[in-house]
Scaffold this motif. Structure first.
Motif, PDB file in Angstrom:
ATOM      1  N   GLY A 144      -7.685   3.179  -2.330  1.00 50.98           N
ATOM      2  CA  GLY A 144      -8.389   3.142  -1.050  1.00 50.98           C
ATOM      3  C   GLY A 144      -8.854   4.536  -0.676  1.00 50.98           C
ATOM      4  O   GLY A 144      -9.522   5.205  -1.449  1.00 50.98           O
ATOM      5  N   ASP A 145      -8.451   4.965   0.500  1.00 48.01           N
ATOM      6  CA  ASP A 145      -8.863   6.261   1.030  1.00 48.01           C
ATOM      7  C   ASP A 145      -8.298   7.409   0.182  1.00 48.01           C
ATOM      8  O   ASP A 145      -7.151   7.368  -0.255  1.00 48.01           O
ATOM      9  CB  ASP A 145      -8.330   6.358   2.467  1.00 48.01           C
ATOM     10  CG  ASP A 145      -8.971   7.482   3.243  1.00 48.01           C
ATOM     11  OD1 ASP A 145     -10.183   7.716   3.070  1.00 48.01           O
ATOM     12  OD2 ASP A 145      -8.254   8.129   4.034  1.00 48.01           O
ATOM     13  N   ASP A 171      -4.493   6.692  -1.081  1.00 48.85           N
ATOM     14  CA  ASP A 171      -3.885   5.385  -0.781  1.00 48.85           C
ATOM     15  C   ASP A 171      -4.177   4.448  -1.938  1.00 48.85           C
ATOM     16  O   ASP A 171      -5.315   4.345  -2.383  1.00 48.85           O
ATOM     17  CB  ASP A 171      -4.482   4.797   0.500  1.00 48.85           C
ATOM     18  CG  ASP A 171      -4.059   5.578   1.731  1.00 48.85           C
ATOM     19  OD1 ASP A 171      -3.093   6.357   1.633  1.00 48.85           O
ATOM     20  OD2 ASP A 171      -4.689   5.401   2.791  1.00 48.85           O
ATOM     21  N   THR A 172      -3.149   3.739  -2.396  1.00 45.46           N
ATOM     22  CA  THR A 172      -3.372   2.783  -3.474  1.00 45.46           C
ATOM     23  C   THR A 172      -2.421   1.597  -3.330  1.00 45.46           C
ATOM     24  O   THR A 172      -1.320   1.736  -2.813  1.00 45.46           O
ATOM     25  CB  THR A 172      -3.230   3.451  -4.866  1.00 45.46           C
ATOM     26  OG1 THR A 172      -3.625   2.524  -5.863  1.00 45.46           O
ATOM     27  CG2 THR A 172      -1.808   3.922  -5.144  1.00 45.46           C
ATOM     28  N   ASP A 173      -2.882   0.411  -3.771  1.00 43.99           N
ATOM     29  CA  ASP A 173      -2.050  -0.788  -3.735  1.00 43.99           C
ATOM     30  C   ASP A 173      -1.323  -0.925  -5.061  1.00 43.99           C
ATOM     31  O   ASP A 173      -1.920  -0.709  -6.117  1.00 43.99           O
ATOM     32  CB  ASP A 173      -2.923  -2.034  -3.526  1.00 43.99           C
ATOM     33  CG  ASP A 173      -3.614  -2.015  -2.169  1.00 43.99           C
ATOM     34  OD1 ASP A 173      -2.959  -1.629  -1.193  1.00 43.99           O
ATOM     35  OD2 ASP A 173      -4.800  -2.385  -2.101  1.00 43.99           O
ATOM     36  N   HIS A 210     -12.815   4.276  -8.743  1.00 46.77           N
ATOM     37  CA  HIS A 210     -13.233   2.871  -8.830  1.00 46.77           C
ATOM     38  C   HIS A 210     -14.043   2.635 -10.113  1.00 46.77           C
ATOM     39  O   HIS A 210     -13.824   1.651 -10.813  1.00 46.77           O
ATOM     40  CB  HIS A 210     -14.060   2.489  -7.591  1.00 46.77           C
ATOM     41  CG  HIS A 210     -13.235   2.377  -6.354  1.00 46.77           C
ATOM     42  ND1 HIS A 210     -13.769   2.388  -5.082  1.00 46.77           N
ATOM     43  CD2 HIS A 210     -11.899   2.272  -6.171  1.00 46.77           C
ATOM     44  CE1 HIS A 210     -12.802   2.292  -4.196  1.00 46.77           C
ATOM     45  NE2 HIS A 210     -11.651   2.221  -4.830  1.00 46.77           N
ATOM     46  N   ARG A 216       0.856  -1.189   0.000  1.00 52.37           N
ATOM     47  CA  ARG A 216       0.000   0.000   0.000  1.00 52.37           C
ATOM     48  C   ARG A 216       0.887   1.232   0.000  1.00 52.37           C
ATOM     49  O   ARG A 216       1.793   1.370   0.833  1.00 52.37           O
ATOM     50  CB  ARG A 216      -0.899  -0.038   1.247  1.00 52.37           C
ATOM     51  CG  ARG A 216      -1.702   1.251   1.439  1.00 52.37           C
ATOM     52  CD  ARG A 216      -3.107   0.974   1.892  1.00 52.37           C
ATOM     53  NE  ARG A 216      -3.899   0.401   0.819  1.00 52.37           N
ATOM     54  CZ  ARG A 216      -5.238   0.555   0.702  1.00 52.37           C
ATOM     55  NH1 ARG A 216      -5.902   1.254   1.594  1.00 52.37           N
ATOM     56  NH2 ARG A 216      -5.898   0.007  -0.290  1.00 52.37           N
ATOM     57  N   SER A 226     -12.778   8.932  -4.759  1.00 46.60           N
ATOM     58  CA  SER A 226     -12.469   7.511  -4.632  1.00 46.60           C
ATOM     59  C   SER A 226     -13.485   6.671  -5.419  1.00 46.60           C
ATOM     60  O   SER A 226     -13.118   5.768  -6.177  1.00 46.60           O
ATOM     61  CB  SER A 226     -12.476   7.150  -3.140  1.00 46.60           C
ATOM     62  OG  SER A 226     -12.281   5.782  -2.966  1.00 46.60           O
TER      63      SER A 226
END
Lengths: 85, 85
Positions: free
Chosen positions: B37-38, A48-50, B29, A3, B25
């Motif tokens: 994520g956040d 936040d990103t993976d 997606h 992350r 966010s």
């Protein structure tokens, strides 16, 4: 997958009128901050990103900016930081 | 007097709802960026000001943030950079 936390700056392009920045500058003058000159107001996003690596995270965020986050006509964006979250 | 360019980040306080971040966010997606994520959306200000020294410029901008630029109830600010312009 790790992350990553990515910081992005999106600012109105230099040379374009920035009415919000002008309003802030005028308000600061009214409050007595006479030394203030030009003010530019942009957006600061923290996302936040993976991703497999910091490079992959940066490339992905670059695409996000181009497709959604920044207006390519009036704004410049800059990926300021990519850190493991 | 020297002219300094100061960068400021103003972000919604952690733990507070950030509807703009949530909207970004969700939109990412929808565009296929499933790894996101956040997201927190704040403001990025770049301000030119005259001051005797970088320390004086920073102190002055700190007062501007407290008096006008940041909402002390819902936002945190951070003076990211002070550079001679």
């Amino acid at each position: 997958m790790t992350r990553f936390r990515v910081a992005i700056h999106i600012v109105p392009r230099r040379g374009l009128l920035d009415p919000q920045g002008k309003a802030v500058s005028d308000a600061l003058h009214s409050l007595g901050f006479a030394a203030v000159g030009d003010v530019r107001v942009g957006r600061h996003l923290v996302l936040d990103t993976d991703a497999e690596s910091a490079e992959a995270a940066r490339a992905s965020v670059q695409r996000m900016c181009e497709q959604l986050l920044a207006n390519p006509v009036t704004e410049d964006f800059h990926i300021a930081a990519v850190e493991s979250a």
